[in-house]
Design an enzyme around this catalytic site. Sequence first.
Site, short mmCIF file in Angstrom:
data_model
loop_
_atom_site.label_atom_id
_atom_site.label_comp_id
_atom_site.label_asym_id
_atom_site.label_seq_id
_atom_site.Cartn_x
_atom_site.Cartn_y
_atom_site.Cartn_z
N HIS A 101 0.85 -1.18 0.00
CA HIS A 101 0.00 0.00 0.00
C HIS A 101 0.89 1.24 0.00
O HIS A 101 1.74 1.38 0.87
CB HIS A 101 -0.86 -0.05 1.27
N HIS B 77 -3.75 5.72 11.85
CA HIS B 77 -2.69 6.69 12.05
C HIS B 77 -3.26 7.94 12.72
O HIS B 77 -4.46 8.18 12.67
CB HIS B 77 -1.97 7.04 10.74
N ASP C 287 -2.91 18.37 9.96
CA ASP C 287 -4.36 18.21 9.88
C ASP C 287 -4.67 17.69 8.48
O ASP C 287 -4.03 18.10 7.50
CB ASP C 287 -5.08 19.56 10.06
FE LIG Z 1 -5.00 10.11 7.01
#
Ligand SMILES: [Fe+2]
Length: 375
Positions: free
Chosen positions: A245, A282, A288
Amino acid sequence: MIIRHAKGVTSKQARTGWPEGTYEDEHGRDGFAGEVSMLYRAHPPTRWTGIEGPLKPRAIDSAAVRPTDMGDAAGVPTRLLYNDDVHIYVSRRRAPMSYYMRNADGDEIYFVHEGTGTIESDYGPLEYETGDYVVIPKGTNYRVVPGSPDNFFIIIESRKGPTGFPERGMLGQHVPFDFALLQCPDPQPILDEGGEYQVRIKRADEWTTVYYDFCPLDAVGWTGNLCPYKINVRDLRAPYSERTHMPPTTYATFQCPGFWVVTFQPKPFETAPDAERVPAYHRNVDYDEVVFTHSGRLMSRAEDQGAATLTLHPAGMHHGPNPRAFEAAKKADRMEAFLVNIDTEKPLKWTDAFTGAEDPNYWATFSDRLVPVAP
Ligand SMILES: [Fe+2]
């Protein structure tokens, strides 16, 4: 630090073969590029029973926002999120701007979620269509002229410096897109005289209007390396691996001071038997994360959120696959989606327009222990 430790029960390699009964949680710095450890937990860290405080994951239906430019040719976009480096707006302009705009606060990246039309500017006209990014440099005189009534833009304003592109390094010059695809305008001066023409200049979010008796888009030529340009998301070709991934940075489209713009795009799922198809949990402690759904859905979601959903995952707060995403990813061959992801270094603040369109249950969708409450 290049020394890697492995303590207790772990997978041999991150993103593959999670030990039975564990959930991988990526604890990293500098987005997905810095020092990192993967933690193998007995529970999904998003299986919360409650959250109090400003880091709660948020989602809005940005289609429910009604900017003044939706019904008024003299109107403006509505701001949703902001910090010192970046402001994010929604625009639903239906009629040609009755004024010319000059943004002295920053570059603007228009993402065309829906609609067609033309952006006239000092440099000439650029036609736009659904899926385009149109970048307008700070200080350009321009006017949006919709060609259809359904225009829907997300505007990303870079306030600390110009829009650039991430370093490509070993990827070479043609991934994630060939720079030759960037289109810029040819001069097409509007040599109208008579009547009244307004240039509205925005600086420090205050407006100054300059009046002329000729059209200000009167440049008969231009030379240099500063100009509006566009590229469509269908022309992006991010690298892909069938065995692991890839991190979100693989899909980075623009890099500006204090934030990145990343375009998640259709891709086949990983086919190696031990490759995990959904992202690790995560807490992206240095950024942000904002995600705008243009079409489809992320592999970390099992249910469609709907086009124009805009989410905010503040730094420090976990997010990741929702409870049914693992099964959903096993059944699908591809992720068919385009999403615009804006990752900001500084915390984002939200406006009343943002909270007015908010889904109060979004934070609960990550946990199968919570029953959503009626809005
Ligand atoms: Fe994320």
